[in-house]
Motif scaffolding. Sequence first.
Motif, PDB file in Angstrom:
ATOM      1  N   GLY A 172       0.783  -1.175   0.087  1.00 39.47           N
ATOM      2  CA  GLY A 172       0.257   0.071   0.064  1.00 39.47           C
ATOM      3  C   GLY A 172       0.808   1.195  -0.018  1.00 39.47           C
ATOM      4  O   GLY A 172       0.535   2.145  -0.531  1.00 39.47           O
ATOM      5  N   ARG A 173       1.938   1.295   0.668  1.00 45.37           N
ATOM      6  CA  ARG A 173       2.535   2.620   0.945  1.00 45.37           C
ATOM      7  C   ARG A 173       3.915   2.793  -0.214  1.00 45.37           C
ATOM      8  O   ARG A 173       4.006   3.934  -0.396  1.00 45.37           O
ATOM      9  N   ARG A 216       2.214   1.489  -3.685  1.00 44.85           N
ATOM     10  CA  ARG A 216       0.913   2.280  -4.033  1.00 44.85           C
ATOM     11  C   ARG A 216       0.130   1.528  -4.704  1.00 44.85           C
ATOM     12  O   ARG A 216      -0.605   2.288  -5.725  1.00 44.85           O
ATOM     13  N   ARG A 217      -0.062   0.314  -4.801  1.00 42.63           N
ATOM     14  CA  ARG A 217      -1.319  -0.286  -5.112  1.00 42.63           C
ATOM     15  C   ARG A 217      -2.645  -0.266  -4.740  1.00 42.63           C
ATOM     16  O   ARG A 217      -2.581  -0.337  -3.372  1.00 42.63           O
ATOM     17  N   GLU A 218      -3.629   0.063  -5.526  1.00 45.47           N
ATOM     18  CA  GLU A 218      -4.935   0.086  -4.683  1.00 45.47           C
ATOM     19  C   GLU A 218      -5.494  -1.413  -4.330  1.00 45.47           C
ATOM     20  O   GLU A 218      -4.993  -2.427  -4.722  1.00 45.47           O
TER      21      GLU A 218
END
Length: 341
Positions: A122-123, A126-128
């Motif tokens: 996620g961080r 930066r994958r949804e």
Amino acid sequence: MTASSTPLSLIDFCTIYPGETPRESMARSVTLAQRAEQLGYSRIWYSEHHNMKQIASSAPAVLIAHIGAKTEKIRLGAGGVMLPNHAPYVIAEQFGTLAELYPDRIDLGLGRAPGTDMNTLGRALRREANAADYFPQDIMELDGYLAGKSRIPGVDAIPGAGTHVPLYILGSSLYGATLAAQLGLPYSFASHFAPTHLKQAVATYRENFQPSDALAEPYVIAAVNVTAADTQEDAVRQLDSVYRERIRSMVGRGRHLSDSQLDEIVASHQGRQIIDMLRYTAVGTTAQVREYLEDFAKTAQADELMISLQNASQPEAMRGLELLAEAWELDPSRMVGAPGA
């Protein structure tokens, strides 16, 4: 002893051994690929992982480009690219570039898992959170670019268009098996670390396979671990060392643990669950390894076996590579191409 008709391939995690740098790990991967080519292994795949201290294959396309320049004919591919981490267009450009550089040598295995922990996912990437939900659509978009039939008007992958890089669906569950069958693509099952659903997934794939332009008949690659040595005792010793290192990385989390402490964890319920991930492992001499792999190929209904070498050190892994080639009677003149080609 007659030669087996089942091709052998390799999955190389570009392991960083204790005290090594990633540079040294990647140099060893070049040596491994060169020796595998000499011995007659059909292909080597590199898997996308992120934020893992023992694995240097975070950028498969870059690694393949380097190793392709150091080898001549062995097929090289991703096993796989975790497609939801990327735009399909970028992957088409990357592997289209590789296909132009190394014609008829490039494979593209596609996975749905993130290949990392949730924090990195996620961080850093930066994958949804729902990116994996679009996996089937992303595959079709990617295939369109590689076939020169882009689904977005006015947008072509250059390079990439018309290269027809062969796609493979990777999986460890019924989801990947069902999707590969629906799309008429080869299916590669990760039984080297996720053995539970092997038989059911392969049966589902074969029973529901729909022929496509890419593939007329189902094609199964099953991954399996191998610890081959000159003696059974040495093979068992090496595998015990592999078990300890696996426990150290998954449970120890950087803490210093003695061999006796590691052995205690291995013998515990938690340890046995971790070790069971390596359930499908051939261990022993050439004769023992061959017998195991012949049985495994039948169990997995496999058209090809993809080997994950599980040795205690790089020199021992190279010896295991040679012993396995001897056991299987590999012949460089019989190296296979892409399924359906």
